[in-house]
Design an enzyme around this catalytic site. Structure first.
Site, PDB file in Angstrom:
ATOM      1  CD  GLU A 152      10.138  12.244  12.635  1.00  0.00           C
ATOM      2  OE1 GLU A 152       9.049  11.727  12.590  1.00  0.00           O
ATOM      3  OE2 GLU A 152      10.757  11.759  11.827  1.00  0.00           O
ATOM      4  CD  GLU A 208      13.567   0.661   8.520  1.00  0.00           C
ATOM      5  OE1 GLU A 208      14.239   1.587   9.221  1.00  0.00           O
ATOM      6  OE2 GLU A 208      14.215  -0.337   7.954  1.00  0.00           O
ATOM      7  CB  CYS A 253      12.637   8.833   8.823  1.00  0.00           C
ATOM      8  SG  CYS A 253      13.600   7.828   7.484  1.00  0.00           S
ATOM      9  CE  LYS A 261      -2.149   2.642   3.199  1.00  0.00           C
ATOM     10  NZ  LYS A 261      -1.986   3.929   2.710  1.00  0.00           N
TER      11      LYS A 261
HETATM   12  P1  TAP Z   1       2.063   7.580   8.852  1.00  0.00           P
HETATM   13  O1  TAP Z   1       0.928   8.402   9.102  1.00  0.00           O
HETATM   14  O2  TAP Z   1       2.579   6.568   9.979  1.00  0.00           O
HETATM   15  O3  TAP Z   1       1.856   6.832   7.460  1.00  0.00           O
HETATM   16  C1  TAP Z   1       2.531   5.777   7.111  1.00  0.00           C
HETATM   17  C2  TAP Z   1       1.657   4.972   5.988  1.00  0.00           C
HETATM   18  O4  TAP Z   1       1.070   4.206   6.921  1.00  0.00           O
HETATM   19  C3  TAP Z   1       0.778   5.518   5.067  1.00  0.00           C
HETATM   20  O5  TAP Z   1       0.700   4.692   4.020  1.00  0.00           O
HETATM   21  C4  TAP Z   1      -0.532   5.436   5.867  1.00  0.00           C
HETATM   22  O6  TAP Z   1      -1.645   5.458   4.885  1.00  0.00           O
HETATM   23  C5  TAP Z   1      -0.412   4.059   6.669  1.00  0.00           C
HETATM   24  N1  TAP Z   1      -1.500   4.157   7.942  1.00  0.00           N
HETATM   25  C6  TAP Z   1      -1.631   5.248   8.713  1.00  0.00           C
HETATM   26  N2  TAP Z   1      -2.539   4.854   9.584  1.00  0.00           N
HETATM   27  C7  TAP Z   1      -2.617   3.411   9.404  1.00  0.00           C
HETATM   28  C8  TAP Z   1      -3.060   2.736  10.134  1.00  0.00           C
HETATM   29  N3  TAP Z   1      -4.017   2.835  11.129  1.00  0.00           N
HETATM   30  N4  TAP Z   1      -3.129   1.170   9.895  1.00  0.00           N
HETATM   31  C9  TAP Z   1      -2.209   1.018   8.857  1.00  0.00           C
HETATM   32  N5  TAP Z   1      -1.514   1.800   8.050  1.00  0.00           N
HETATM   33  C10 TAP Z   1      -1.910   2.963   8.281  1.00  0.00           C
HETATM   34  O7  TAP Z   1       3.227   8.483   8.491  1.00  0.00           O
HETATM   35  P2  TAP Z   1       3.552   9.613   7.290  1.00  0.00           P
HETATM   36  O8  TAP Z   1       2.583  10.731   7.841  1.00  0.00           O
HETATM   37  O9  TAP Z   1       3.058   8.865   6.104  1.00  0.00           O
HETATM   38  O10 TAP Z   1       5.022   9.690   7.435  1.00  0.00           O
HETATM   39  C11 TAP Z   1       5.733  10.492   8.237  1.00  0.00           C
HETATM   40  C12 TAP Z   1       6.315   9.722   9.345  1.00  0.00           C
HETATM   41  O11 TAP Z   1       6.940   8.574   8.915  1.00  0.00           O
HETATM   42  C13 TAP Z   1       7.356  10.521  10.009  1.00  0.00           C
HETATM   43  O12 TAP Z   1       7.283  10.424  11.293  1.00  0.00           O
HETATM   44  C14 TAP Z   1       8.875   9.877   9.693  1.00  0.00           C
HETATM   45  O13 TAP Z   1       9.976  10.050  10.711  1.00  0.00           O
HETATM   46  C15 TAP Z   1       8.417   8.577   9.599  1.00  0.00           C
HETATM   47  N6  TAP Z   1       9.338   7.873   8.312  1.00  0.00           N
HETATM   48  C16 TAP Z   1      10.290   6.935   8.690  1.00  0.00           C
HETATM   49  C17 TAP Z   1      11.094   6.470   8.007  1.00  0.00           C
HETATM   50  C18 TAP Z   1      12.009   5.583   8.386  1.00  0.00           C
HETATM   51  S1  TAP Z   1      13.218   4.916   7.236  1.00  0.00           S
HETATM   52  N7  TAP Z   1      12.314   5.446   9.673  1.00  0.00           N
HETATM   53  C19 TAP Z   1      10.928   6.712   6.358  1.00  0.00           C
HETATM   54  C20 TAP Z   1       9.957   7.578   6.286  1.00  0.00           C
HETATM   55  C21 TAP Z   1       9.078   8.257   6.957  1.00  0.00           C
HETATM   56  P3  TAP Z   1      -2.183   6.689   4.457  1.00  0.00           P
HETATM   57  O14 TAP Z   1      -1.274   8.028   4.648  1.00  0.00           O
HETATM   58  O15 TAP Z   1      -2.417   6.575   3.049  1.00  0.00           O
HETATM   59  O16 TAP Z   1      -3.588   6.908   5.216  1.00  0.00           O
END
Ligand code: TAP
Length: 489
Positions: free
Chosen positions: A384, A249, A283, A175
């Site tokens: 963060e 991650e 991240c 996804k």
């Molecule tokens: P999240 O809100 O955690 O979303 C990440 C993914 O998970 C998206 O595809 C999201 O779907 C999905 N998701 C959200 N709620 C979910 C649930 N209850 N059940 C299953 N899947 C769910 O993070 P974001 O806002 O996209 O990204 C920012 C965060 O990611 C930051 O904190 C960053 O540090 C972290 N990040 C970490 C890394 C590494 S390598 N450590 C890399 C990139 C990002 P939708 O958004 O499509 O609804």
């Protein structure tokens, strides 16, 4: 005006409408223009995707190492062959500068090549403890794996998961983030004729619907997630409920340390890159900068000069160094942290505002922002922010720098800048993170483990150990006693 592209869900080797016919509208965050209309998955679609993957698994798991290696090499070739198109889509969809998305796409072509090599080398083992027995240690795929990707590196993070999963012989239901599904759907389209149907299934949709359905399906046998720490925690709990392994991650608040004896120009440029790459929505961004007190003002002043000169612009222009944040929600979060910093008493050296002059007014562009006189206890130093906001904290001794760097919930990355290699290695060993750079930042070529500790999650990607993470071991003992040899036909 761009032509609005249409994509279905990619299930069982073809693009199909969502069961409920719902669609996601996908916008360019830099201009507000609509880029695409993408089918929006639901639980019914996930059910279909997992069924397709389960059926495909029956034959895919029988593929030899040579066949899997050849498939990965073919995928690498296709990515290479379409690099400009993929980088352009990624830039339009995510708001990242094309200079960076070209690097991401190249890195993923390389990632498939890398795992094409790894799978040939990290093979099954055969042990002979004595002349009476032989033990075979077989690597088997888990089966159907669920992978969930965030919006900040839509192609790169998908590639880091897909390459080892397919190399190990798994079938995948993946996804992308609802914000940025296009590059992954495009990869599915480009590889349609080389990846067998059902082996790769892409189901865009909301995390709370599609993501939840994926991690609740009893047929899933491994989960991989990149995203925020709170969602990661719930994914880990769901995987535990399914009794399947997970790799997570998560977020970070990485410490970047400049000592007074650093190669100063390189260190200051490195500190700017560490936070501004990807608009700080990274991240492992170097978002906490610790600077030795004797050079503190000099570093702050020179950084401010760099920040003020950064070329913010349309992500698809070659000269652009900083694009747009992903959406209004992220912009609001970043702006609210700037308010917090001011309330906490930090000194705003430059930036701090949304860029509203045309043509930036249609996107979520932010000024590169620098806070000085920050204490490690402030919220802007602990949490963060996920935006182009750097906090600069002074320190007096090496011990103090290490103590403050480690005084944080996250443990993803870190760096130090010094000409004293003994000190650099001492510091590298004492900082609690999954990765650490010395006189470098952001470098992560295929083959170097990437992942965190503490609240930054667990598991490593971008390294051969990821093949193990997508394989389970089976041990087969064979009696080779004289008696047994007598009755083997
Ligand atoms: P999240 O809100 O955690 O979303 C990440 C993914 O998970 C998206 O595809 C999201 O779907 C999905 N998701 C959200 N709620 C979910 C649930 N209850 N059940 C299953 N899947 C769910 O993070 P974001 O806002 O996209 O990204 C920012 C965060 O990611 C930051 O904190 C960053 O540090 C972290 N990040 C970490 C890394 C590494 S390598 N450590 C890399 C990139 C990002 P939708 O958004 O499509 O609804």
């Amino acid at each position: 005006m761009l032509k609005v592209q249409k994509y279905g869900l990619f299930i069982n080797g073809e693009f199909v409408d969502a069961a409920n016919r719902e669609v996601l509208e996908v916008y360019n965050p830099a201009t507000g223009e609509q880029l695409a209309e993408v089918s929006k998955g639901s639980g019914t679609d996930v059910e279909k995707a997992v069924t397709a993957a389960t059926e495909a698994q029956v034959t895919f798991k029988e593929k030899s190492i040579t066949e899997r290696a050849a498939l990965l090499a073919d995928i690498a070739y296709v990515i290479h062959d379409n690099i400009n198109q993929l980088a352009r889509i990624e830039s339009l969809d995510s708001g990242k500068p094309i200079k960076e998305t070209v690097e991401d796409i190249l890195a993923i072509a390389d990632q498939f090549d890398y795992f094409a090599g790894v799978v040939r080398v990290e093979t099954d083992e055969c042990l002979s403890h004595d002349l009476e027995n032989i033990t075979m240690i077989m690597k088997e795929p888990y089966g159907v794996v669920a992978q969930i990707i965030p919006w900040n590196f839509p192609f790169l993070l998908a590639g880091w998961k897909l390459a080892p999963a397919l190399a190990a012989g798994n079938c995948v239901v993946i996804k992308p983030a609802a914000e940025t599904p296009l590059s992954l759907l495009e990869l599915a389209r480009l590889t349609k004729d080389i990846i067998p149907p059902g082996v790769l299934n892409v189901v865009p949709g909301a995390g709370s619907v599609v993501g939840q359905a994926m991690i609740s399906d009893e047929r899933i046998s491994k989960v991989a997630f990149t995203g925020s720490t709170p969602v990661g925690r719930s994914i880990g709990q769901a995987a535990a409920k399914l009794l399947v392994p997970a790799t997570l991650e998560l977020g970070g608040k990485s410490a970047n340390i400049i000592f007074a004896d650093a190669p100063m120009e390189k260190a200051i440029e490195g500190a700017a890159l560490a936070i501004l790459y990807g608009q700080g929505q990274v991240c492992n961004a170097g978002s906490r900068l610790f600077v030795e007190a004797s050079v503190y003002e000099e570093v702050v002043e020179k950084l401010a000069k760099i920040f003020k000169k950064v070329r913010v612009g349309n992500p698809i222009e070659r000269e652009t160094r900083m694009g747009t944040l992903i959406n209004q929600k992220q912009l609001d979060t970043v702006l609210s942290y700037i308010e917090t910093g001011l309330e906490e008493g930090a000194r705003l050296v430059c930036g701090g505002k949304r860029i509203t002059r045309p043509p930036f007014d249609k996107g979520y562009f932010m000024e590169p922002t620098l806070f000085a006189d920050v204490s490690n206890k402030m919220r802007i130093a602990r949490e963060e922010i996920f935006g182009p906001v750097l906090v600069v904290i002074p320190f007096k001794t090496e011990e103090e720098a290490i103590e403050m760097a480690n005084d944080n919930d996250f443990g993803l990355a870190g760096a130090c800048w010094t000409k004293d290699i003994n000190r650099a290695l001492r510091v590298a060993k004492k900082i609690d993170t999954g990765l650490f750079w010395i006189n470098e930042y952001h470098l992560a070529p295929s083959g170097t483990p990437f992942g965190g500790i503490k609240k930054s999650g667990y598991g490593r990607e971008n390294h051969k150990s990821a093949l193990e993470a997508y394989s389970r071991l089976k041990t087969i003992y064979i009696s080779m006693s004289e008696e047994a040899r007598g009755y083997y036909s």
